[in-house]
Design a protein around this motif. Structure first.
Motif, PDB file in Angstrom:
ATOM      1  N   ILE A   5       0.685  -1.053   0.401  1.00 52.03           N
ATOM      2  CA  ILE A   5       0.390  -0.075   0.251  1.00 52.03           C
ATOM      3  C   ILE A   5       0.869   1.555  -0.206  1.00 52.03           C
ATOM      4  O   ILE A   5       0.977   2.403  -0.600  1.00 52.03           O
ATOM      5  N   ALA A   6       1.694   1.276   0.601  1.00 49.98           N
ATOM      6  CA  ALA A   6       3.295   2.541   1.361  1.00 49.98           C
ATOM      7  C   ALA A   6       3.801   2.845  -0.814  1.00 49.98           C
ATOM      8  O   ALA A   6       3.835   3.456  -1.073  1.00 49.98           O
ATOM      9  N   PHE A   7       3.811   1.334  -1.330  1.00 49.19           N
ATOM     10  CA  PHE A   7       3.857   1.923  -2.873  1.00 49.19           C
ATOM     11  C   PHE A   7       2.990   2.988  -3.946  1.00 49.19           C
ATOM     12  O   PHE A   7       3.437   3.214  -4.458  1.00 49.19           O
ATOM     13  N   PHE A   8       1.762   2.253  -3.538  1.00 45.93           N
ATOM     14  CA  PHE A   8       1.736   2.679  -4.636  1.00 45.93           C
ATOM     15  C   PHE A   8       0.235   3.285  -3.950  1.00 45.93           C
ATOM     16  O   PHE A   8      -0.550   4.716  -4.800  1.00 45.93           O
ATOM     17  N   PHE A   9       0.009   3.862  -2.852  1.00 43.17           N
ATOM     18  CA  PHE A   9      -1.486   4.763  -2.282  1.00 43.17           C
ATOM     19  C   PHE A   9      -0.428   4.869  -1.097  1.00 43.17           C
ATOM     20  O   PHE A   9      -0.892   4.699  -0.365  1.00 43.17           O
ATOM     21  N   PRO A  10       0.570   5.664  -1.046  1.00 45.56           N
ATOM     22  CA  PRO A  10       0.854   6.173   0.169  1.00 45.56           C
ATOM     23  C   PRO A  10       0.537   6.978   1.344  1.00 45.56           C
ATOM     24  O   PRO A  10       0.813   7.144   2.359  1.00 45.56           O
ATOM     25  N   TRP A  11      -0.040   8.149   0.543  1.00 43.46           N
ATOM     26  CA  TRP A  11      -1.849   8.801   2.269  1.00 43.46           C
ATOM     27  C   TRP A  11      -2.182   7.704   2.593  1.00 43.46           C
ATOM     28  O   TRP A  11      -2.219   7.533   3.438  1.00 43.46           O
ATOM     29  N   LEU A  12      -2.561   6.605   2.368  1.00 42.19           N
ATOM     30  CA  LEU A  12      -3.232   5.505   3.144  1.00 42.19           C
ATOM     31  C   LEU A  12      -2.562   4.540   3.977  1.00 42.19           C
ATOM     32  O   LEU A  12      -2.897   4.195   5.065  1.00 42.19           O
ATOM     33  N   THR A  13      -1.426   4.216   3.488  1.00 43.18           N
ATOM     34  CA  THR A  13      -0.756   4.386   4.651  1.00 43.18           C
ATOM     35  C   THR A  13      -0.739   5.089   5.959  1.00 43.18           C
ATOM     36  O   THR A  13      -0.955   4.395   7.506  1.00 43.18           O
ATOM     37  N   PHE A  14      -0.594   5.778   6.090  1.00 45.22           N
ATOM     38  CA  PHE A  14      -1.043   6.930   7.129  1.00 45.22           C
ATOM     39  C   PHE A  14      -2.277   6.453   7.709  1.00 45.22           C
ATOM     40  O   PHE A  14      -2.646   6.923   8.962  1.00 45.22           O
ATOM     41  N   PHE A  15      -3.211   6.199   7.441  1.00 42.45           N
ATOM     42  CA  PHE A  15      -4.342   6.302   7.943  1.00 42.45           C
ATOM     43  C   PHE A  15      -4.811   4.896   8.271  1.00 42.45           C
ATOM     44  O   PHE A  15      -5.382   4.768   9.526  1.00 42.45           O
ATOM     45  N   THR A  16      -3.993   3.806   7.899  1.00 39.64           N
ATOM     46  CA  THR A  16      -3.532   2.547   8.497  1.00 39.64           C
ATOM     47  C   THR A  16      -2.611   2.716   9.873  1.00 39.64           C
ATOM     48  O   THR A  16      -3.094   1.720  10.939  1.00 39.64           O
ATOM     49  N   ILE A  17      -2.192   2.983   9.969  1.00 41.75           N
ATOM     50  CA  ILE A  17      -1.321   3.316  11.643  1.00 41.75           C
ATOM     51  C   ILE A  17      -2.157   4.732  11.632  1.00 41.75           C
ATOM     52  O   ILE A  17      -1.079   4.812  13.077  1.00 41.75           O
ATOM     53  N   GLY A  18      -2.505   5.227  12.077  1.00 41.22           N
ATOM     54  CA  GLY A  18      -3.449   6.347  12.472  1.00 41.22           C
ATOM     55  C   GLY A  18      -2.989   7.712  12.548  1.00 41.22           C
ATOM     56  O   GLY A  18      -2.390   8.033  13.365  1.00 41.22           O
ATOM     57  N   ARG A  19      -2.412   7.656  11.412  1.00 42.05           N
ATOM     58  CA  ARG A  19      -2.094   9.161  11.325  1.00 42.05           C
ATOM     59  C   ARG A  19      -2.650  10.488  10.298  1.00 42.05           C
ATOM     60  O   ARG A  19      -1.815  10.023   9.003  1.00 42.05           O
ATOM     61  N   PRO A  20      -3.564  10.026  10.426  1.00 41.25           N
ATOM     62  CA  PRO A  20      -4.928  11.309   9.693  1.00 41.25           C
ATOM     63  C   PRO A  20      -4.253  12.409   8.993  1.00 41.25           C
ATOM     64  O   PRO A  20      -4.732  12.369   8.094  1.00 41.25           O
ATOM     65  N   LEU A  34       5.753  14.688  -9.357  1.00 38.92           N
ATOM     66  CA  LEU A  34       6.988  14.972  -8.977  1.00 38.92           C
ATOM     67  C   LEU A  34       7.366  14.882  -6.962  1.00 38.92           C
ATOM     68  O   LEU A  34       7.727  14.291  -6.517  1.00 38.92           O
ATOM     69  N   GLY A  35       6.331  14.478  -7.000  1.00 40.83           N
ATOM     70  CA  GLY A  35       5.621  14.682  -5.119  1.00 40.83           C
ATOM     71  C   GLY A  35       5.233  13.411  -4.767  1.00 40.83           C
ATOM     72  O   GLY A  35       4.598  12.189  -4.106  1.00 40.83           O
ATOM     73  N   TRP A  36       4.926  12.219  -6.053  1.00 35.45           N
ATOM     74  CA  TRP A  36       4.834  11.272  -5.673  1.00 35.45           C
ATOM     75  C   TRP A  36       6.140   9.978  -5.372  1.00 35.45           C
ATOM     76  O   TRP A  36       6.051   9.323  -4.154  1.00 35.45           O
ATOM     77  N   VAL A  37       6.831  10.187  -5.636  1.00 38.11           N
ATOM     78  CA  VAL A  37       8.462   9.540  -5.379  1.00 38.11           C
ATOM     79  C   VAL A  37       8.601   9.734  -3.440  1.00 38.11           C
ATOM     80  O   VAL A  37       8.832   8.866  -2.619  1.00 38.11           O
ATOM     81  N   PRO A  38       8.808  11.315  -3.420  1.00 40.62           N
ATOM     82  CA  PRO A  38       8.752  11.996  -1.783  1.00 40.62           C
ATOM     83  C   PRO A  38       7.800  10.898  -0.985  1.00 40.62           C
ATOM     84  O   PRO A  38       7.903  11.042   0.397  1.00 40.62           O
ATOM     85  N   ALA A  39       6.784  10.885  -1.690  1.00 40.49           N
ATOM     86  CA  ALA A  39       5.498  10.452  -0.891  1.00 40.49           C
ATOM     87  C   ALA A  39       5.568   9.148  -0.324  1.00 40.49           C
ATOM     88  O   ALA A  39       5.312   9.049   0.561  1.00 40.49           O
ATOM     89  N   THR A  40       5.724   8.588  -1.390  1.00 37.44           N
ATOM     90  CA  THR A  40       6.792   7.201  -1.403  1.00 37.44           C
ATOM     91  C   THR A  40       6.984   7.309   0.060  1.00 37.44           C
ATOM     92  O   THR A  40       7.375   5.460   0.609  1.00 37.44           O
TER      93      THR A  40
END
Length: 64
Positions: A5-20, A34-40
């Motif tokens: 999930i962190a590779f394909f949907f980085p934003w969703l990872t934060f929701f799964t670990i409790g950091r909305p 350009l922000g995709w790589v830093p987000a991942t």
């Protein structure tokens, strides 16, 4: 599974670990191409920190 999930949907990872709030910031960052790589990278790092924190918590709770 969270690593995938962190590779394909980085934003969703934060929701799964409790950091909305971080998840929303990551989503804004990911919207730009350009922000995709830093987000991942940020999501994978946050996930590793979360796993480390969980291990420390389990070790300390077993100690007492």
């Amino acid at each position: 599974m969270r690593l995938v999930i962190a590779f394909f949907f980085p934003w969703l990872t934060f929701f799964t670990i409790g950091r909305p709030f971080a998840g929303l910031i990551c989503l804004v960052l990911q919207i730009t191409v350009l922000g995709w790589v830093p987000a991942t990278i940020w999501a994978v790092y946050a996930l590793s920190q979360y796993k480390t924190d969980q291990k420390i918590h389990r070790a300390l709770s077993q100690q007492y």
